[in-house]
Design an enzyme around this catalytic site. Sequence first.
Site, PDB file in Angstrom:
ATOM      1  N   ASP A 315      67.824  65.898  -1.888  1.00 31.94           N
ATOM      2  CA  ASP A 315      67.893  64.439  -2.025  1.00 31.94           C
ATOM      3  C   ASP A 315      69.022  64.061  -2.984  1.00 31.94           C
ATOM      4  OD1 ASP A 315      67.355  61.668  -2.494  1.00 31.94           O
ATOM      5  OD2 ASP A 315      65.275  62.012  -1.919  1.00 31.94           O
ATOM      6  N   SER A 356      66.643  56.722   0.407  1.00 30.98           N
ATOM      7  CA  SER A 356      65.976  57.903   0.964  1.00 30.98           C
ATOM      8  C   SER A 356      65.101  57.549   2.155  1.00 30.98           C
ATOM      9  CB  SER A 356      65.128  58.582  -0.112  1.00 30.98           C
ATOM     10  OG  SER A 356      65.951  59.096  -1.132  1.00 30.98           O
ATOM     11  N   ASP A 407      56.348  59.727  -1.442  1.00 33.86           N
ATOM     12  CA  ASP A 407      57.645  59.074  -1.583  1.00 33.86           C
ATOM     13  C   ASP A 407      58.417  59.188  -0.267  1.00 33.86           C
ATOM     14  OD1 ASP A 407      59.576  57.586  -2.790  1.00 33.86           O
ATOM     15  OD2 ASP A 407      60.198  59.114  -4.236  1.00 33.86           O
ATOM     16  N   THR A 409      61.236  60.518   1.283  1.00 33.74           N
ATOM     17  CA  THR A 409      61.717  61.631   2.112  1.00 33.74           C
ATOM     18  C   THR A 409      60.599  62.433   2.757  1.00 33.74           C
ATOM     19  OG1 THR A 409      63.723  61.738   0.772  1.00 33.74           O
ATOM     20  CG2 THR A 409      63.226  63.647   2.150  1.00 33.74           C
ATOM     21  N   GLU A 521      61.976  69.471   0.472  1.00 33.12           N
ATOM     22  CA  GLU A 521      62.893  68.553  -0.214  1.00 33.12           C
ATOM     23  C   GLU A 521      63.057  68.916  -1.686  1.00 33.12           C
ATOM     24  OE1 GLU A 521      63.236  63.855  -1.570  1.00 33.12           O
ATOM     25  OE2 GLU A 521      61.304  64.881  -1.400  1.00 33.12           O
ATOM     26  N   ASP A 526      68.345  63.890  -6.822  1.00 34.67           N
ATOM     27  CA  ASP A 526      68.500  62.429  -6.774  1.00 34.67           C
ATOM     28  C   ASP A 526      68.162  61.792  -8.123  1.00 34.67           C
ATOM     29  OD1 ASP A 526      68.645  59.813  -5.217  1.00 34.67           O
ATOM     30  OD2 ASP A 526      66.564  59.744  -5.913  1.00 34.67           O
ATOM     31  N   HIS A 530      70.628  59.349 -10.370  1.00 39.19           N
ATOM     32  CA  HIS A 530      70.284  57.998 -10.840  1.00 39.19           C
ATOM     33  C   HIS A 530      70.417  57.915 -12.361  1.00 39.19           C
ATOM     34  CE1 HIS A 530      69.050  56.080  -7.160  1.00 39.19           C
ATOM     35  NE2 HIS A 530      68.193  57.053  -6.859  1.00 39.19           N
ATOM     36  N   ASP A 568      69.925  63.406   2.329  1.00 37.44           N
ATOM     37  CA  ASP A 568      69.687  62.098   2.933  1.00 37.44           C
ATOM     38  C   ASP A 568      70.789  61.103   2.559  1.00 37.44           C
ATOM     39  OD1 ASP A 568      68.934  62.213   0.300  1.00 37.44           O
ATOM     40  OD2 ASP A 568      66.983  61.263   0.571  1.00 37.44           O
ATOM     41  N   HIS A 569      71.451  61.350   1.409  1.00 39.25           N
ATOM     42  CA  HIS A 569      72.530  60.496   0.912  1.00 39.25           C
ATOM     43  C   HIS A 569      73.086  61.147  -0.345  1.00 39.25           C
ATOM     44  CE1 HIS A 569      69.762  59.314  -2.239  1.00 39.25           C
ATOM     45  NE2 HIS A 569      68.869  58.957  -1.305  1.00 39.25           N
TER      46      HIS A 569
END
Length: 630
Positions: A315, A356, A407, A409, A521, A526, A530, A568-569
């Site tokens: 992620d 996500s 969550d 994903t 995952e 991720d 952030h 996912d990004h």
Amino acid sequence: MIIKTVKIFIWGALMLTHLYSFGQQQSSLLDSLMFKGASVTSDLKIKGHSHNDYAQDIPFYKAYYAGMESIEADVFLRDGVLYVAHDKSEIKKDKTLESLYLSPITKVMKENDGHVFKDRRKKLQLMIDIKEDHVAVLDALIRLLSSHPELADRSKNPDAVKIVISGDRPAPSDFKKYPQWISFDGLVGQPYTGDQWKRIAMLSADLKAYTNWNGKGTPVPADKEKIKAAVAVAKQQHIPFRFWGNHDSPNTWQELHKLGVYWINTDQSDALARFIDRLPYEQFSQANPQNLYTPTYQSDGTDRDIRKVILLIGDGMGVAQVKAAMAANYGALHMSAMRKIGLSRTEAANSDNTDSAAGGSAIATGRKTNNRSIAVDPEGNPITGLADSLNKMGWGSAILSTGDLTDATPAVFYAHAAERDSSRAIARQALQASFDILAGGTPGWFRGDEAAQYRTVMQQKGITYGHTPQLAKDGKRQIVFLDAAYTRPVKDGRPAVLKELLKESLSILDKQHERFFIMAEGAQIDYGGHANDLPYVITETLDFDQVVGEALRYADQDGHTLVIVTADHETGGLTLLDSDEKKGYARGNFSSNDHTSIPVPVFIYGPQSDKFTGYYPNTEIFHRILQAVK
């Protein structure tokens, strides 16, 4: 412009294909469970020197509130008054040393109970650069400072300002003529006796005397050696070093810092302050590389039928995150050993910057949707996902995560919701979903009566409940809400939970199904993006890469397993500013604390892996998996 961008990203993917490097076989189970050897560069040994501070729009205060611990003022003496100016033509009656510096310093010291800074770990150094006639200027300065003994005399105030004389300064043999609370800026190449060294606060030199480096990249090796030799003189005397005449840019500051320069000369105090403050979050090194499994490639790219699919989603993991982890692991990852590579576009239906939910949904369902949507179309209608499609073909499945199991994903592979925050509704859908294993972090609401009621329904439906990575060997269906110790960040001591979950799932599904699908995952790459925290990002990516290694090992043993590693990004807009694969070091900078629309890598291994190369929308992963297994 679009064609050029596509070419750049394809070039980046092709470059990754040349990054193969193979390590030793993995060691014991204990070693595989724990992330070891990582450290953040914490001994910064770098501080800011506000050069020609009087030229700032707000002298003293701008540097002070930026946290600069050395401030420079050039002075001239006229009619018994010390004026601050770079040139005698710039002398103005209201620009005195007293008004611009001594009075403000006295004021903040009163506010901070005799200390210049609220943070008592910080000290202030005031460098007074004498432009001419040092004898007269020093006499005037001593008279002036003697009227403020609490400001400069550390025998009267241990937290007093360190006064350092530079520019037109006395001969070293005359240092002893001046009060002990006056120190001097030393020069490289100037001989000093033992007593004279005691009066030297720092060594300074003109950087242009050592190199014609333009501040970009790094100095040539010969110039680096000259710089290191100059800095070594200061280190030998246990005093800090400063260059003047340096370019004033982050890359220059970074290179000087690496070369051992302590005081960074700047006219941009705010920017340098941010650079220094961010250092613990933008650089990472580890003492030793992680052990790596060496793939056999015996089934890679063959036409064998695919009976198992392991989809690993990092992620927030872009190419920069992979490269940073690779540098920290001394130039090798399991991902870099995967020979087939693609690039995935991650745009959502309603925004180029996906989250996500939309990014994961595209992979799980083969359809674009809006941000925050879980496996539903833009109108909110449920879309049949990959796990359900394979289940109808008789496949088993496991969904695993180091983040909250409800969550985005993990949820897109077993639930449908217009809003990703519908955690309770998503958890209820898990009770009805087709799966063998669901394992991940515990939702915040899962406690007390709610948790008890949920476990009761699980029992009624024949679903086994668990809270550790050790799965139930004989459970036909099981949901695991991991205890908090198993979902804290790796840098805070989390063991290799996702790797263990994958191993356990492979063992169980192997016995129960001829064909199965697993999505695992690495959720917290991720989180680090952030937080704009590179150590967080790298440690999570390295942990995730060990999961990749376990999947490759299984794929080699099985011969009919397809392994896909993607994201996912991308999160954080990470840019790598520096890395050293020989030292296990990486340094980066984040342009955002959110997701970006940067395409993400797709690494593929196993039968028919060539079908996943290229540059394509993330929805293609879904379609190509189904096409490959059919």
